[in-house]
Design an enzyme around this catalytic site. Structure first.
Site, PDB file in Angstrom:
ATOM      1  N   GLU A  60      -1.446  29.368 -14.930  1.00 29.56           N
ATOM      2  CA  GLU A  60      -1.175  30.700 -15.474  1.00 29.56           C
ATOM      3  C   GLU A  60      -2.496  31.443 -15.584  1.00 29.56           C
ATOM      4  O   GLU A  60      -2.867  32.187 -14.689  1.00 29.56           O
ATOM      5  CB  GLU A  60      -0.459  30.587 -16.831  1.00 29.56           C
ATOM      6  CG  GLU A  60       0.109  31.898 -17.313  1.00 29.56           C
ATOM      7  CD  GLU A  60       1.116  31.706 -18.438  1.00 29.56           C
ATOM      8  OE1 GLU A  60       1.532  32.713 -19.006  1.00 29.56           O
ATOM      9  OE2 GLU A  60       1.491  30.541 -18.743  1.00 29.56           O
ATOM     10  N   GLU A  71      -0.818  27.213 -28.702  1.00 29.82           N
ATOM     11  CA  GLU A  71       0.217  28.199 -28.358  1.00 29.82           C
ATOM     12  C   GLU A  71       1.397  28.118 -29.317  1.00 29.82           C
ATOM     13  O   GLU A  71       1.979  29.138 -29.680  1.00 29.82           O
ATOM     14  CB  GLU A  71       0.695  27.948 -26.927  1.00 29.82           C
ATOM     15  CG  GLU A  71       1.737  28.916 -26.423  1.00 29.82           C
ATOM     16  CD  GLU A  71       2.058  28.695 -24.962  1.00 29.82           C
ATOM     17  OE1 GLU A  71       2.602  29.617 -24.320  1.00 29.82           O
ATOM     18  OE2 GLU A  71       1.762  27.593 -24.436  1.00 29.82           O
TER      19      GLU A  71
END
Length: 892
Positions: free
Chosen positions: A464, A742
């Site tokens: 990502e 996260e």
């Protein structure tokens, strides 16, 4: 003592290769051993040499307090020239400084029309486009005469590394950086005067795929921006006799295969040392003629961001054998960069390093959360003596490294972790009496280190690593306390503006991965509320933190277009109730199997619609656009009224009963009077229902503690900070985190992991709590009317659980410091420092006028203090003061 220090041009110390067409701005700091020092006048001289014998421009003595972003607007610049400057200043008492030490800036190439070089690449028969092996390019040239200066101007499609006569050129990595490649491509300037020699010289270049043509995004796509790696380079040599020689990239260069069999940002790097070519050797086989390609030069711009460099080095803390018998290095810190290592063995032997963030509950190597990103480095030995290697065009996010092929004699000391990120000046420091909170601050800082590598990525390890707009706007103020982010965000925001859709929509991440938008992609790839609002929140925050009016002006049209886009979306002109939104991403009140929190997405969208409209109004006022300011004032009022009609019941209750809904309504001023009081009480009630724990996600969390403190519940904000069980910031710390996760429970209580599809252990969004630590706990804040800390606000907010707090922030004017300590005998000591050429507004909570002393004397009698009065909220004393260091004591 009264002197000038820290001269900067466009935030940088002695920059070379700046855009000659834009008026440069210089800044300086004043040092004084006297309190209440304010600059009354300054004088600037610009010269062609450091001796200032040839003065090109002299401002004369100008009466002004300005010492940051001073435009040299009377100076006529030429391309490829160095300009030296120095500054004098006078204070209000008439005291003058000596001339400052000379500093300089150097302009780059004029524009695209001045590029004489051609884009070159390796011939297709040598390097097919589908081949992962990287090319190298070279040229030879003669130098005859005494050199005055030599500069390389260079960019690439992909990434490049330069060598001149066997020496690496510069300390920049991942150049030319990641920009909106269809619209903007940076070039870099290097001073190579000291690397040239009389006679024959050899210039070599390695080309990498990088973001340009390597794997990027979620779909294992390659060649998103183009399929050719290519080089554009000019070496300009000036001789002392005034003549010039230009070495240009063209088809006279040669190309060959390099020893890098594969290098990719996600996948890692494979290097076979047996295939190394001595590119300085003219007679060596394997070289073919380079070919030219057609590619625009009109998009090329001078370097805007600070470069990515090697920032620090870490040694492993342990070399361990896992229960599975694998050999694993523990770096002790989740870091971003690569390992440099030394190995010795027979030719053809291959060693391998695989990178991961965590071990599993049994202590085994775990990398399932990397998805398709291999993060694998392979090195094949040429054999013989010890060989030292580090990658070229890849970076890894890791704490643990699985080693294979190194043999039984491998030692931890053979490895060094090299930390890389954009070379932002460290500006913030925070320390308190609680070691877990100090570790939290450490984790926030390292989250920024790991994710501010040329663009503000969401995470630095899996497949990502994109510049997500939502994450950036949530963290921008925290980031700007910790480091000087102004050049970093200047470059990124210009890419945001370049990638903005014609209608004003903002892609989910910047730079974007698609060049055009089709109808079926409009709601999938851009313009989520709170993500698109990076277009307004980021430039306004940089303006507040650095006083950068130019960036605000540059982004103003983008801000307007974003507000216009929102205005056109809803079925009601003052509500945003259509389209896709990420909502309160990863909110803990989400439905099962959903990433999106329970807060109504129309409420979130309309709340940010109001907030961005208000910020655009403020920007219009700063820039002097009075008609625009009035328009946005009216629009903001209409959006707020629509919000109240849609989401506030007649009795004054928010219709959406979530923590995030209350937080946004309060933070953005969308409820007033009884409705505001009810929202505060409801927030407190919802927190109590959750056992005084948060349930907020990406949207609500950054504002939660600030809203509590601002609305009279500082003790509850502290309670949230100190929670150690899930969900909380310190839960991660107790689980051994060295960066921000996260997910609140990336590692669960039983040691198992959150889902493998999206579980980064270096994801800075929740690190936005750092703003609260600096701005509220330590109390260091800005003033919108006098931004960049021209007027320093210090309002510490002590709370239960801390005995002392110390924070420092290096501003454009100098160091701001705030500390508070609970002393024996029930005495509070607050120490503050306000830099020269600024003033301070200090609020001392819990103090009483008659008890307040500064260094042992009544505060109103102390030198440098202008006014002492009761605080507006009646909960302390406010002090207006000039620059200097002060120590206040009072019963508490």
């Amino acid at each position: 003592m009264f002197q000038i220090t820290k001269l900067r041009c466009e935030y940088k110390e002695n920059p070379i290769g700046i855009d000659w067409s834009v008026t440069p701005r210089i800044s300086w700091q004043l040092l004084s051993d006297e309190r209440d020092c304010v600059q009354a006048a300054y004088r600037i001289q610009v010269a062609g040499g450091s001796s200032f014998e040839n003065v090109l421009w002299d401002s004369g003595k100008l009466n002004s307090e300005q010492s940051i972003h001073v435009e040299l607007n009377q100076l006529k610049l030429e391309a490829r020239n160095r300009y030296y400057y120095r500054v004098q200043a006078w204070d209000a008492k008439g005291n003058g400084t000596d001339w400052s030490t000379a500093a300089f800036f150097e302009t780059g190439l004029a524009d695209a029309s001045q590029w004489q070089a051609e884009w070159i690449t390796a011939p297709q028969q040598l390097m097919p486009q589908e081949d992962d092996r990287l090319p190298q390019l070279r040229t030879f040239f003669e130098v005859n005469g005494r050199i005055a200066s030599a500069r390389i101007y260079v960019t690439a499609l992909g990434l490049y590394e330069l060598e001149l006569n066997g020496e690496r050129v510069g300390d920049h990595y991942f150049t030319p950086g990641w920009t909106s490649y269809w619209n903007r491509l940076q070039y870099q300037t290097y001073d190579v005067t000291g690397l040239l020699k009389d006679g024959e010289n050899a210039l070599g270049v390695l080309l990498g795929s990088g973001w340009y043509k390597g794997y990027l995004g979620f779909r294992q796509q390659k060649n998103i921006y183009g399929s050719n790696r290519a080089l554009l380079l000019e070496l300009h040599i000036r001789y002392e006799d005034g003549s010039e020689q230009h070495i240009l990239s063209n088809d006279s260069w040669q190309a060959a295969e390099s020893a890098i069999l594969m290098s990719d940002i996600y996948m890692g790097e494979h290097y076979d040392a047996r295939l190394e070519l001595d590119w300085t050797n003219r007679s060596q086989d394997g070289w073919q003629q380079a070919v030219t390609i057609n590619h625009s030069k009109d998009i090329i711009i001078a370097q805007e961001n600070v470069p990515v460099t090697k920032i620090e080095r870490l040694k492993p803390i342990e070399l361990l054998a896992t229960p599975k018998g694998e050999l694993v290095l523990d770096m002790g810190q989740n870091m971003v960069g690569w390992l440099s290592f030394t190995v010795q063995g027979e030719a053809g032997r291959t060693v391998e390093l695989v990178h991961a963030e965590v071990l599993d509950s049994e202590g085994n190597f775990y990398r399932d959360n990397m998805r398709t990103a291999e993060q694998r480095v392979r090195y094949t030995l040429k054999g013989g003596e010890k060989e030292t290697y580090e990658p070229h065009f890849t970076f890894q996010g890791f704490r643990y490294v699985l080693l294979a092929g190194f043999g039984d004699n491998v030692q931890a000391d053979d490895f060094t972790g090299v930390v890389l990120h954009s070379e932002m000046e460290r500006t913030g420091d925070f320390e308190c009496s609680d070691p877990l909170v100090n570790q939290l601050h450490h984790n926030i800082l390292w989250g920024q280190k790991g994710n501010f590598l040329d663009v503000p990525t969401d995470c630095p390890q899996r497949d990502e690593r994109l510049g997500w707009t939502g994450d950036a706007q949530m963290f921008v103020r925290t980031a700007s306390y910790l480091m000087n982010t102004a050049p970093f965000f200047t470059k990124w925001l210009r890419d945001l503006k370049a990638d903005q859709t014609p209608e004003g929509g903002i892609p989910f991440f910047i730079p974007d991965l698609q060049r055009s938008y089709t109808e079926d992609s409009l709601e999938k790839n851009h313009s989520s509320a709170a993500w698109g609002d990076a277009a307004t929140i980021c430039p306004w925050t940089i303006y507040e933190m650095y006083g950068d009016t130019r960036l605000l002006a540059d982004q103003y049209d983008s801000m307007k277009k974003w507000v216009s886009y929102m205005h056109e979306q809803g079925s009601h002109p003052y509500l945003w109730n259509t389209g896709f939104h990420f909502g309160d991403w990863l909110g803990l009140d989400s439905k099962p199997d959903s990433y999106i929190g329970a807060t109504d997405r129309d409420l979130i969208a309309t709340a940010f619609y109001a907030y961005s409209t208000e910020l655009t109004r403020k920007a219009a006022e700063v820039l002097g656009y009075s008609e625009d300011a009035e328009y946005y004032r009216d629009l903001h009022g209409r959006v707020v009224n629509a919000f109240e009609s849609e989401f506030v019941t007649p009795s004054g209750r928010l219709a959406v009963s979530t923590q995030t809904a209350q937080v946004l309504a309060l933070k953005f001023g969308l409820v007033q009077g009884p409705a505001k009081e009810r929202a505060v009480l409801k927030l407190k009630e919802l927190l109590a229902e959750a056992g005084d724990h948060l349930t907020t996600g990406f949207v609500g969390t950054p504002y939660l503690n600030p809203v509590l403190t601002e609305n009279g519940h500082n003790e509850l904000a502290y309670k949230l900070l100190f929670q150690q069980d899930y969900p909380s910031w310190l839960y991660q710390v107790t689980k051994g985190a060295t960066t921000i996760w996260e997910h609140w429970d990336g590692i669960k209580e039983d040691g198992s992991f959150w889902s493998t599809d999206m579980n980064s252990f270096n994801h800075y969004a929740y690190g936005a709590i750092g703003e609260w630590l600096y701005r509220y706990v330590a109390g260091i804040g800005t003033d919108e009317a006098l931004p960049g800390f021209k007027r320093v606000h210090i309002k510490p907010q002590p709370g239960a659980g801390l005995d002392f707090v110390r924070a420092n922030v290096e501003t454009m004017y100098g160091g701001v410091a705030s500390s508070w300590t609970r002393k024996n005998g029930g005495v509070m000591e607050v120490q503050v420092t306000v830099p020269a050429n600024t003033t301070g507004f200090v609020v001392l909570p819990g103090a009483k006028l008659q008890d307040l002393q500064e260094n042992g004397v009544p505060a109103e009698q102390a030198v440098g203090i202008h006014q002492v009065s009761a605080a507006e909220d009646g909960a302390g004393v406010q002090v207006e003061l000039g620059s200097g260091s002060y120590s206040f004591t009072y019963p508490f």
